[in-house]
Design a protein around this motif. Structure first.
Motif, PDB file in Angstrom:
ATOM      1  N   ARG A  56       3.581   2.754  -3.621  1.00  0.00           N
ATOM      2  CA  ARG A  56       2.542   1.728  -3.526  1.00  0.00           C
ATOM      3  C   ARG A  56       3.161   0.390  -3.902  1.00  0.00           C
ATOM      4  O   ARG A  56       3.848   0.287  -4.920  1.00  0.00           O
ATOM      5  CB  ARG A  56       1.410   2.084  -4.485  1.00  0.00           C
ATOM      6  CG  ARG A  56       0.260   1.108  -4.540  1.00  0.00           C
ATOM      7  CD  ARG A  56      -0.824   1.604  -5.487  1.00  0.00           C
ATOM      8  NE  ARG A  56      -1.393   2.861  -5.027  1.00  0.00           N
ATOM      9  CZ  ARG A  56      -2.394   2.968  -4.150  1.00  0.00           C
ATOM     10  NH1 ARG A  56      -2.946   1.883  -3.651  1.00  0.00           N
ATOM     11  NH2 ARG A  56      -2.846   4.145  -3.779  1.00  0.00           N
ATOM     12  N   ILE A  70      -1.471  -9.500  -2.794  1.00  0.00           N
ATOM     13  CA  ILE A  70      -1.451  -8.640  -1.615  1.00  0.00           C
ATOM     14  C   ILE A  70      -2.875  -8.664  -1.067  1.00  0.00           C
ATOM     15  O   ILE A  70      -3.820  -8.340  -1.795  1.00  0.00           O
ATOM     16  CB  ILE A  70      -1.032  -7.203  -1.979  1.00  0.00           C
ATOM     17  CG1 ILE A  70       0.302  -7.217  -2.732  1.00  0.00           C
ATOM     18  CG2 ILE A  70      -0.971  -6.334  -0.723  1.00  0.00           C
ATOM     19  CD1 ILE A  70       0.550  -5.967  -3.548  1.00  0.00           C
ATOM     20  N   GLU A  72      -5.837  -8.022   2.179  1.00  0.00           N
ATOM     21  CA  GLU A  72      -6.292  -7.202   3.300  1.00  0.00           C
ATOM     22  C   GLU A  72      -7.253  -8.046   4.137  1.00  0.00           C
ATOM     23  O   GLU A  72      -8.079  -8.776   3.595  1.00  0.00           O
ATOM     24  CB  GLU A  72      -7.015  -5.981   2.738  1.00  0.00           C
ATOM     25  CG  GLU A  72      -7.777  -5.172   3.738  1.00  0.00           C
ATOM     26  CD  GLU A  72      -8.552  -4.039   3.086  1.00  0.00           C
ATOM     27  OE1 GLU A  72      -8.372  -2.903   3.530  1.00  0.00           O
ATOM     28  OE2 GLU A  72      -9.329  -4.297   2.142  1.00  0.00           O
ATOM     29  N   LEU A  85      -6.024  -6.834  -2.548  1.00  0.00           N
ATOM     30  CA  LEU A  85      -5.907  -5.390  -2.793  1.00  0.00           C
ATOM     31  C   LEU A  85      -5.484  -5.222  -4.252  1.00  0.00           C
ATOM     32  O   LEU A  85      -4.299  -5.154  -4.560  1.00  0.00           O
ATOM     33  CB  LEU A  85      -4.894  -4.748  -1.845  1.00  0.00           C
ATOM     34  CG  LEU A  85      -5.285  -4.716  -0.372  1.00  0.00           C
ATOM     35  CD1 LEU A  85      -4.122  -4.244   0.491  1.00  0.00           C
ATOM     36  CD2 LEU A  85      -6.494  -3.810  -0.172  1.00  0.00           C
ATOM     37  N   LEU A  89      -1.011  -1.755  -2.230  1.00  0.00           N
ATOM     38  CA  LEU A  89      -0.984  -1.280  -0.848  1.00  0.00           C
ATOM     39  C   LEU A  89      -0.259   0.061  -0.778  1.00  0.00           C
ATOM     40  O   LEU A  89       0.921   0.149  -1.126  1.00  0.00           O
ATOM     41  CB  LEU A  89      -0.256  -2.306   0.024  1.00  0.00           C
ATOM     42  CG  LEU A  89      -0.105  -1.963   1.494  1.00  0.00           C
ATOM     43  CD1 LEU A  89      -1.464  -1.989   2.190  1.00  0.00           C
ATOM     44  CD2 LEU A  89       0.849  -2.944   2.162  1.00  0.00           C
ATOM     45  N   LEU A  99       2.935  -5.651   7.149  1.00  0.00           N
ATOM     46  CA  LEU A  99       2.059  -6.710   6.682  1.00  0.00           C
ATOM     47  C   LEU A  99       2.231  -7.803   7.725  1.00  0.00           C
ATOM     48  O   LEU A  99       3.338  -8.335   7.891  1.00  0.00           O
ATOM     49  CB  LEU A  99       2.470  -7.186   5.291  1.00  0.00           C
ATOM     50  CG  LEU A  99       2.114  -6.209   4.159  1.00  0.00           C
ATOM     51  CD1 LEU A  99       3.141  -5.119   4.030  1.00  0.00           C
ATOM     52  CD2 LEU A  99       1.958  -6.958   2.855  1.00  0.00           C
ATOM     53  N   ASN A 104      -3.040  -6.838   6.779  1.00  0.00           N
ATOM     54  CA  ASN A 104      -2.547  -6.948   5.412  1.00  0.00           C
ATOM     55  C   ASN A 104      -1.402  -7.962   5.379  1.00  0.00           C
ATOM     56  O   ASN A 104      -0.619  -8.049   6.318  1.00  0.00           O
ATOM     57  CB  ASN A 104      -2.059  -5.589   4.909  1.00  0.00           C
ATOM     58  CG  ASN A 104      -3.173  -4.569   4.826  1.00  0.00           C
ATOM     59  OD1 ASN A 104      -4.329  -4.920   4.645  1.00  0.00           O
ATOM     60  ND2 ASN A 104      -2.835  -3.307   4.947  1.00  0.00           N
TER      61      ASN A 104
END
Length: 153
Positions: A56, A70, A72, A85, A89, A99, A104
């Motif tokens: 992650r 990060i 979304e 997020l 992620l 991304l 994202n």
């Protein structure tokens, strides 16, 4: 009797010793950040991550920005919304996670100076399992996806 007990003690200690944890590796490709618009101190950065094992992306930092998050992008009630997020992620093992514009992405906010095409931006990517990775993103416009014949017009 003590001679028999000694190997048993060593085996018991060996069983209790944790096995060394081998960190997961994450490959990073296609890194870029958009140039900033006049008067703006925010920009988006894009890249592709491929984790060796389930992992992650939990945070991003950059000396070029006061904050890096990060984000979304998703459609809710017919409106495109951008949200952080907060839990990071997910990176499924062996699957490239892109991304990209409209999806994202990494959002750099409170930039220390405007970003122009050709500049470079340092980013530090932190993961749940893998070691931190330092990368340098080139500042440029992302390529525009080609329209398929079904969506042309």
């Amino acid at each position: 009797m003590n001679r028999l007990l000694l190997p048993v003690v060593f085996l018991a200690l060996a069983a209790c010793t944790p096995t060394p944890k081998i960190p997961s590796k994450v490959a990073v490709a296609d890194i870029l950040c958009r140039p900033t618009l006049n008067g703006r101190d925010v920009t988006g950065c894009y890249l592709t991550l491929t984790a060796e094992r389930d992992d992650r992306l939990v945070s991003v930092s950059s000396p070029a920005a006061g904050t890096a998050q990060i984000h979304e992008m998703k459609v809710e009630d017919g409106m495109m919304k951008m949200t952080e997020l907060k839990d990071g992620l997910p990176l499924p093992a062996g699957q490239p996670v892109s991304l990209a514009p409209g999806g994202n992405h990494i959002m750099l906010m409170a930039l220390t100076q405007p970003l122009s095409v050709g500049d470079q931006v340092s980013l530090t990517l932190s993961f749940e399992h893998a070691q931190q990775i330092g990368v340098r993103a080139i500042v440029s416009q992302p390529a525009v996806a080609a329209k398929s014949p079904d969506t042309a017009g």
